[in-house]
Scaffold this motif. Structure first.
Motif, PDB file in Angstrom:
ATOM      1  N   THR A  54       0.916  -1.200  -0.046  1.00  0.00           N
ATOM      2  CA  THR A  54      -0.066   0.107  -0.001  1.00  0.00           C
ATOM      3  C   THR A  54       1.035   1.331  -0.051  1.00  0.00           C
ATOM      4  OG1 THR A  54      -1.863  -1.045   1.330  1.00  0.00           O
ATOM      5  CG2 THR A  54      -2.019   1.266   1.132  1.00  0.00           C
ATOM      6  N   GLY A  55       0.676   2.089  -0.875  1.00  0.00           N
ATOM      7  CA  GLY A  55       1.083   3.540  -1.067  1.00  0.00           C
ATOM      8  C   GLY A  55       0.977   4.397   0.036  1.00  0.00           C
ATOM      9  N   VAL A  56      -0.245   4.319   0.698  1.00  0.00           N
ATOM     10  CA  VAL A  56      -0.691   5.246   1.568  1.00  0.00           C
ATOM     11  C   VAL A  56       0.003   5.458   2.982  1.00  0.00           C
ATOM     12  CG1 VAL A  56      -2.849   6.029   2.923  1.00  0.00           C
ATOM     13  CG2 VAL A  56      -3.235   4.852   0.778  1.00  0.00           C
ATOM     14  N   LYS A  57       0.578   6.601   3.239  1.00  0.00           N
ATOM     15  CA  LYS A  57       1.479   6.642   4.268  1.00  0.00           C
ATOM     16  C   LYS A  57       0.774   6.380   5.759  1.00  0.00           C
ATOM     17  CE  LYS A  57       4.662  10.144   2.384  1.00  0.00           C
ATOM     18  NZ  LYS A  57       5.200  11.278   2.719  1.00  0.00           N
ATOM     19  N   LYS A  58      -0.405   6.716   5.901  1.00  0.00           N
ATOM     20  CA  LYS A  58      -1.365   6.637   7.054  1.00  0.00           C
ATOM     21  C   LYS A  58      -1.241   5.168   7.508  1.00  0.00           C
ATOM     22  CE  LYS A  58      -6.008   6.830   9.113  1.00  0.00           C
ATOM     23  NZ  LYS A  58      -7.157   7.138   8.977  1.00  0.00           N
ATOM     24  N   TYR A  59      -1.063   4.069   6.674  1.00  0.00           N
ATOM     25  CA  TYR A  59      -1.023   2.627   6.848  1.00  0.00           C
ATOM     26  C   TYR A  59      -0.052   2.200   6.890  1.00  0.00           C
ATOM     27  CZ  TYR A  59      -6.134   3.569   5.865  1.00  0.00           C
ATOM     28  OH  TYR A  59      -7.421   4.100   6.059  1.00  0.00           O
ATOM     29  N   ASN A  60       1.067   2.879   6.858  1.00  0.00           N
ATOM     30  CA  ASN A  60       2.499   2.518   6.826  1.00  0.00           C
ATOM     31  C   ASN A  60       3.227   2.686   8.215  1.00  0.00           C
ATOM     32  OD1 ASN A  60       2.444   0.869   4.565  1.00  0.00           O
ATOM     33  ND2 ASN A  60       2.959   2.929   3.276  1.00  0.00           N
ATOM     34  N   ASN A  61       2.615   3.228   9.215  1.00  0.00           N
ATOM     35  CA  ASN A  61       3.145   3.711  10.469  1.00  0.00           C
ATOM     36  C   ASN A  61       3.220   2.398  11.390  1.00  0.00           C
ATOM     37  OD1 ASN A  61       0.701   3.434  11.767  1.00  0.00           O
ATOM     38  ND2 ASN A  61       0.349   5.482  11.445  1.00  0.00           N
ATOM     39  N   ASP A  62       3.779   2.535  12.517  1.00  0.00           N
ATOM     40  CA  ASP A  62       4.150   1.365  13.473  1.00  0.00           C
ATOM     41  C   ASP A  62       2.698   0.944  13.788  1.00  0.00           C
ATOM     42  OD1 ASP A  62       6.771   1.721  12.969  1.00  0.00           O
ATOM     43  OD2 ASP A  62       7.033   2.888  14.617  1.00  0.00           O
ATOM     44  N   GLN A  63       1.694   1.738  14.280  1.00  0.00           N
ATOM     45  CA  GLN A  63       0.431   1.276  14.882  1.00  0.00           C
ATOM     46  C   GLN A  63      -0.233   0.241  13.659  1.00  0.00           C
ATOM     47  OE1 GLN A  63      -1.614   4.745  15.625  1.00  0.00           O
ATOM     48  NE2 GLN A  63      -1.387   4.556  17.838  1.00  0.00           N
ATOM     49  N   TYR A  64      -0.390   0.353  12.481  1.00  0.00           N
ATOM     50  CA  TYR A  64      -0.740  -0.091  11.622  1.00  0.00           C
ATOM     51  C   TYR A  64      -0.002  -1.489  11.282  1.00  0.00           C
ATOM     52  CZ  TYR A  64      -4.602   3.166  11.210  1.00  0.00           C
ATOM     53  OH  TYR A  64      -5.432   4.223  11.437  1.00  0.00           O
ATOM     54  N   LYS A  65       1.250  -1.566  11.325  1.00  0.00           N
ATOM     55  CA  LYS A  65       2.094  -2.638  10.870  1.00  0.00           C
ATOM     56  C   LYS A  65       2.080  -3.656  11.977  1.00  0.00           C
ATOM     57  CE  LYS A  65       5.606  -0.259   8.347  1.00  0.00           C
ATOM     58  NZ  LYS A  65       7.033   0.492   7.980  1.00  0.00           N
ATOM     59  N   LYS A  66       1.495  -3.214  13.161  1.00  0.00           N
ATOM     60  CA  LYS A  66       1.407  -4.347  14.055  1.00  0.00           C
ATOM     61  C   LYS A  66       0.211  -4.986  13.918  1.00  0.00           C
ATOM     62  CE  LYS A  66       3.628  -1.610  17.763  1.00  0.00           C
ATOM     63  NZ  LYS A  66       3.366  -0.745  18.978  1.00  0.00           N
ATOM     64  N   ILE A  67      -0.870  -4.757  13.061  1.00  0.00           N
ATOM     65  CA  ILE A  67      -1.831  -5.495  12.627  1.00  0.00           C
ATOM     66  C   ILE A  67      -1.689  -6.668  11.945  1.00  0.00           C
ATOM     67  CG2 ILE A  67      -4.419  -5.466  11.600  1.00  0.00           C
ATOM     68  CD1 ILE A  67      -4.366  -2.566  12.350  1.00  0.00           C
ATOM     69  N   GLN A  68      -2.043  -7.860  12.657  1.00  0.00           N
ATOM     70  CA  GLN A  68      -1.872  -8.942  11.994  1.00  0.00           C
ATOM     71  C   GLN A  68      -3.065  -9.700  11.365  1.00  0.00           C
ATOM     72  OE1 GLN A  68      -0.317 -11.231  15.120  1.00  0.00           O
ATOM     73  NE2 GLN A  68       1.632 -10.379  14.964  1.00  0.00           N
ATOM     74  N   TYR A  69      -4.319  -9.266  11.679  1.00  0.00           N
ATOM     75  CA  TYR A  69      -5.468  -9.710  11.282  1.00  0.00           C
ATOM     76  C   TYR A  69      -6.565  -8.790  11.288  1.00  0.00           C
ATOM     77  CZ  TYR A  69      -6.290 -10.785  16.158  1.00  0.00           C
ATOM     78  OH  TYR A  69      -6.186 -10.536  17.492  1.00  0.00           O
ATOM     79  N   ILE A  70      -7.623  -9.023  10.300  1.00  0.00           N
ATOM     80  CA  ILE A  70      -8.795  -8.393  10.390  1.00  0.00           C
ATOM     81  C   ILE A  70     -10.093  -9.406  11.165  1.00  0.00           C
ATOM     82  CG2 ILE A  70     -10.537  -7.469   8.695  1.00  0.00           C
ATOM     83  CD1 ILE A  70      -8.204  -5.784   8.503  1.00  0.00           C
ATOM     84  N   THR A  71     -10.621  -8.552  12.020  1.00  0.00           N
ATOM     85  CA  THR A  71     -11.831  -9.339  12.754  1.00  0.00           C
ATOM     86  C   THR A  71     -12.830  -8.969  12.319  1.00  0.00           C
ATOM     87  OG1 THR A  71     -10.183  -8.853  14.913  1.00  0.00           O
ATOM     88  CG2 THR A  71     -12.402  -9.607  15.194  1.00  0.00           C
ATOM     89  N   VAL A  72     -13.614 -10.217  12.080  1.00  0.00           N
ATOM     90  CA  VAL A  72     -14.969  -9.969  11.469  1.00  0.00           C
ATOM     91  C   VAL A  72     -15.909 -10.533  12.529  1.00  0.00           C
ATOM     92  CG1 VAL A  72     -16.762 -10.614   9.696  1.00  0.00           C
ATOM     93  CG2 VAL A  72     -14.480 -10.409   9.150  1.00  0.00           C
ATOM     94  N   LYS A  73     -16.791  -9.695  12.979  1.00  0.00           N
ATOM     95  CA  LYS A  73     -17.811 -10.477  14.368  1.00  0.00           C
ATOM     96  C   LYS A  73     -19.214 -10.312  13.776  1.00  0.00           C
ATOM     97  CE  LYS A  73     -14.666  -8.486  17.844  1.00  0.00           C
ATOM     98  NZ  LYS A  73     -14.544  -7.655  18.987  1.00  0.00           N
TER      99      LYS A  73
END
Length: 141
Positions: A54-73
């Protein structure tokens, strides 16, 4: 068996915890009115958003890099739809984990106490509802 309450049922959201921005962005809640195809498209967009390409800077910071999965509830009658969505991503070669559980919800009822006065009495009842959580793991390069 509990007696049936005559009156208007007021629905409340079961989510009482505040979420961080990353938790909000990595979670998808299935409702009974959620169309299957649009749920698949939205979850695919979320999965693509967090991939490293992804080229979007917002999603390349450390918080978003820690995400390992998407949760569907999903809870109650949306369990079947949530499982169908999870199986769809499993067919697309994503790793999917299924967690089951129960959630305590609070029902609120408005009961007409006196028809003359127009006063309404409120009654609250707790109940347990089955829930399911599907974790769709990201494919990171």
């Amino acid at each position: 068996m509990a007696k049936r309450i005559q009156g208007k049922h007021i629905k409340h959201s079961p989510n009482v915890k505040l979420q961080t921005e990353t938790q909000f962005a990595s979670a998808f809640y299935v409702k009974s009115s959620t169309p299957y195809i649009s749920a698949i498209k939205k979850i695919t967009k979320q999965l693509n958003k967090f991939s490293k390409t992804t080229g979007v800077k917002k999603y390349n910071n450390d918080q978003y890099k820690k995400i390992q999965y998407i949760t569907v509830k999903g809870m109650g009658r949306t369990i079947e739809r949530t499982l169908k969505i999870a199986m769809r991503f499993q067919d697309l070669d994503y790793r999917v984990d299924i967690l089951t559980g129960s959630v305590q919800v609070l029902d609120e009822f408005e009961i007409d106490a006196c028809a003359k006065d127009g006063d309404e009495e409120r009654e609250y009842r707790k109940r347990m509802v089955s829930s399911i959580e599907a974790r769709i793991w990201l494919k990171r390069e």
